[in-house]
Design a protein around this motif. Structure first.
Motif, short mmCIF file in Angstrom:
data_model
loop_
_atom_site.label_atom_id
_atom_site.label_comp_id
_atom_site.label_asym_id
_atom_site.label_seq_id
_atom_site.Cartn_x
_atom_site.Cartn_y
_atom_site.Cartn_z
N TYR A 1 4.16 9.57 -0.61
CA TYR A 1 3.63 10.79 -0.22
C TYR A 1 4.22 11.38 0.89
CZ TYR A 1 0.81 8.42 3.02
OH TYR A 1 0.33 7.52 4.12
N ILE A 2 4.01 12.56 1.38
CA ILE A 2 4.27 12.95 2.77
C ILE A 2 2.95 13.51 3.43
CG2 ILE A 2 4.85 15.38 1.71
CD1 ILE A 2 7.13 15.64 3.90
N GLU A 3 2.93 13.36 4.61
CA GLU A 3 1.79 14.06 5.50
C GLU A 3 2.34 15.21 6.18
OE1 GLU A 3 -1.68 12.23 8.10
OE2 GLU A 3 -0.52 10.87 7.26
N LYS B 1 -0.77 13.93 0.80
CA LYS B 1 -1.96 13.13 1.01
C LYS B 1 -2.75 13.71 2.09
CE LYS B 1 -2.41 8.64 0.31
NZ LYS B 1 -3.42 8.51 -0.99
N SER B 2 -2.28 14.04 3.16
CA SER B 2 -3.20 14.51 4.38
C SER B 2 -2.35 15.26 5.44
CB SER B 2 -3.60 13.27 5.23
OG SER B 2 -4.33 13.38 6.34
N TYR B 3 -3.30 15.99 6.12
CA TYR B 3 -2.95 16.77 7.06
C TYR B 3 -3.35 16.37 8.61
CZ TYR B 3 -2.25 19.49 2.76
OH TYR B 3 -1.90 19.93 1.71
N VAL B 4 -2.18 16.54 9.67
CA VAL B 4 -2.78 16.19 10.90
C VAL B 4 -2.87 17.65 11.83
CG1 VAL B 4 -1.75 14.07 10.96
CG2 VAL B 4 -0.49 16.14 11.74
N ILE B 5 -3.63 17.35 12.99
CA ILE B 5 -3.55 18.20 14.00
C ILE B 5 -4.65 19.50 13.26
CG2 ILE B 5 -2.67 19.66 15.71
CD1 ILE B 5 0.04 18.43 15.13
N LEU B 6 -5.88 19.14 13.02
CA LEU B 6 -6.77 20.29 12.49
C LEU B 6 -6.83 21.49 13.54
CD1 LEU B 6 -9.04 21.17 10.75
CD2 LEU B 6 -10.75 19.78 11.83
N LEU B 7 -7.07 21.05 14.78
CA LEU B 7 -7.55 22.20 15.68
C LEU B 7 -6.38 22.39 16.93
CD1 LEU B 7 -11.06 21.37 16.31
CD2 LEU B 7 -10.27 23.08 14.68
N PRO B 8 -6.09 23.69 17.22
CA PRO B 8 -5.31 23.53 18.66
C PRO B 8 -6.17 23.26 19.86
CG PRO B 8 -5.94 25.78 17.62
CD PRO B 8 -6.35 25.00 16.81
N ALA B 9 -5.44 22.99 20.88
CA ALA B 9 -5.99 22.76 22.00
C ALA B 9 -7.07 23.80 22.69
CB ALA B 9 -4.94 22.11 23.05
N ILE C 1 0.78 -1.11 -0.10
CA ILE C 1 0.14 0.01 0.06
C ILE C 1 0.76 1.30 -0.01
CG2 ILE C 1 -1.86 -1.22 1.14
CD1 ILE C 1 -1.13 -0.27 3.73
N PRO C 2 0.48 2.37 -0.42
CA PRO C 2 1.18 3.64 -0.41
C PRO C 2 1.67 3.92 1.02
CG PRO C 2 -0.89 4.01 -1.54
CD PRO C 2 -1.13 2.77 -0.94
N LEU C 3 2.95 4.13 1.11
CA LEU C 3 3.67 4.36 2.47
C LEU C 3 4.01 6.03 2.43
CD1 LEU C 3 5.73 1.04 3.01
CD2 LEU C 3 3.52 1.73 3.50
N GLY C 4 4.01 6.58 3.68
CA GLY C 4 4.35 8.02 3.58
C GLY C 4 4.88 8.25 5.11
N GLY D 1 -3.58 5.26 2.33
CA GLY D 1 -2.26 5.44 2.71
C GLY D 1 -1.81 5.01 4.24
N LEU D 2 -0.66 4.65 4.24
CA LEU D 2 -0.11 4.16 5.82
C LEU D 2 1.01 5.03 5.96
CD1 LEU D 2 -0.15 2.32 8.26
CD2 LEU D 2 1.37 0.72 7.06
N SER D 3 0.72 6.01 6.96
CA SER D 3 1.99 7.04 7.47
C SER D 3 2.52 6.79 8.62
CB SER D 3 1.13 8.53 7.54
OG SER D 3 0.57 8.92 6.45
N ILE D 4 3.96 6.94 8.66
CA ILE D 4 4.73 6.77 9.77
C ILE D 4 4.40 8.00 10.58
CG2 ILE D 4 6.87 6.53 11.00
CD1 ILE D 4 7.69 4.97 8.65
N GLU D 5 3.75 8.20 11.79
CA GLU D 5 3.45 9.41 12.46
C GLU D 5 4.13 9.47 13.63
OE1 GLU D 5 -0.37 12.35 13.85
OE2 GLU D 5 -0.27 10.19 14.36
N CYS D 6 5.39 9.96 13.70
CA CYS D 6 6.34 10.31 14.91
C CYS D 6 6.46 11.59 15.12
CB CYS D 6 7.40 9.33 15.01
SG CYS D 6 7.24 7.62 14.58
N PHE D 7 6.64 12.03 16.47
CA PHE D 7 7.05 13.54 16.58
C PHE D 7 8.37 13.66 17.15
CE2 PHE D 7 2.45 12.92 17.07
CZ PHE D 7 1.89 13.90 16.41
#
Length: 303
Positions: free
Chosen positions: A66-68, A99-107, A45-48, A274-280
């Motif tokens: 792709y990138i997220e 492909k996508s964006y995270v953190i739509l809203l601030p706390a 599958i597509p990886l990002g 997509g399957l994104s590695i999401e680490c901070f």
């Protein structure tokens, strides 16, 4: 081996395989041909990777599709409209898809509770969706755990109704711009509301919009001891996935987590998103991100 024996062997081989080669020519026996040789088509599958867009070229070279990015990093940056236009220009120049964006809203923007601010959230969401469309992106992730924490003593049913009401108002905006909002369940260490795929689907079923779907984050599933079978159960709602190792949210390959049960579940539902590695945090981004993609490709090939 004698010449006669060798000729007999060749005739036997050609007789046994002639049908297979004829089938391959017709395109009808490809699976059987794989089976004869003990191989099978790999599930991929597509990886990002979630990262700043300045990592785009590196991730492309590392085998990503792709990138997220984040909403605040790319679509509504601190530099304002001018910075967004610079980001958009960079996207067009590098031509590597977000492909996508995270953190739509601030706390600080609350979806529920006594301080809920739906008007401000909807204004922000419309701008995000408009710009996501300009960037030809597919998804905006609606996780934002800090914004949806139910305050102590606040009625849970009321909070849920508030969140559903807001999401129902977001849906027409998502439909208008052709960008899907992916509801993200998060572990209880980050928020006390929507902590499982089942709870995410409750929101989706209440909203009833083709533009409000489910994100499956394998890291959060692991933290909540949520079995891979839940992916199969709710597979029809899943449009996007995140992944990271359970202990410290590291990329695949750092601690050595085995994700194959969850990847197998994705294969079972014929997931192609997509399957994104999401680490901070990374010790060495370039090394760990590249290895993470390699490990995921290897584990995907084994399910």
């Amino acid at each position: 081996m004698s010449i006669e024996t060798d000729q007999n062997s060749r005739r036997t081989f050609l007789k046994k395989t002639s049908g297979v080669f004829a089938g391959l020519a017709a395109g009808s026996l490809i699976p059987e041909a794989f089976a004869m040789h003990g191989t099978k088509p790999e599930y991929m599958i597509p990886l990002g990777v979630y990262a700043a867009y300045d990592k785009a070229n590196f991730l492309k070279e590392s085998g990503c599709s792709y990138i997220e990015e984040s909403v605040g990093g790319f679509l509504i940056p601190s530099g304002g409209d001018e910075k967004y236009q610079q980001n958009l220009q960079q996207l067009h120049q590098d031509n590597f898809p977000i492909k996508s964006y995270v953190i739509l809203l601030p706390a600080a923007l609350k979806t529920l509770g006594p301080d809920a601010n739906h008007e401000a959230i909807l204004q922000r969401t419309e701008l995000v969706l408009k710009r996501a469309k300009e960037c030809k992106s597919q998804y905006v992730v609606f996780g934002s755990g800090g914004s949806r924490i139910i305050p102590e003593g606040f009625d849970r049913a009321t909070a849920k109704a508030q969140h559903i009401e807001l999401t129902k108002k977001m849906a027409p905006l998502a439909e208008k711009y052709g960008v899907t909002i992916a509801v993200e369940p998060l572990n209880k260490g980050e928020t006390n509301f929507i902590n499982s795929l089942a709870e995410g689907v409750e929101i989706i079923d209440a909203v009833k919009s083709p533009s409000i779907k489910l994100l499956c984050d394998i890291f959060h599933m692991l933290k909540e001891d949520e079995p891979a079978t839940e992916i199969v159960k709710y597979g029809k709602h899943i449009v996007h996935c995140h992944i990271a190792e359970k202990e410290n949210r590291t990329p695949p390959g750092v601690k050595g987590d085995d994700f194959r049960p969850y990847l197998s579940a994705l294969k079972k539902i014929k997931y192609k998103g997509g399957l994104s590695i999401e680490c901070f945090t990374y010790t060495d981004f370039h090394k760990e991100a590249k290895k993470g993609i390699e490990v995921l490709k290897q584990q995907l090939s084994e399910v």
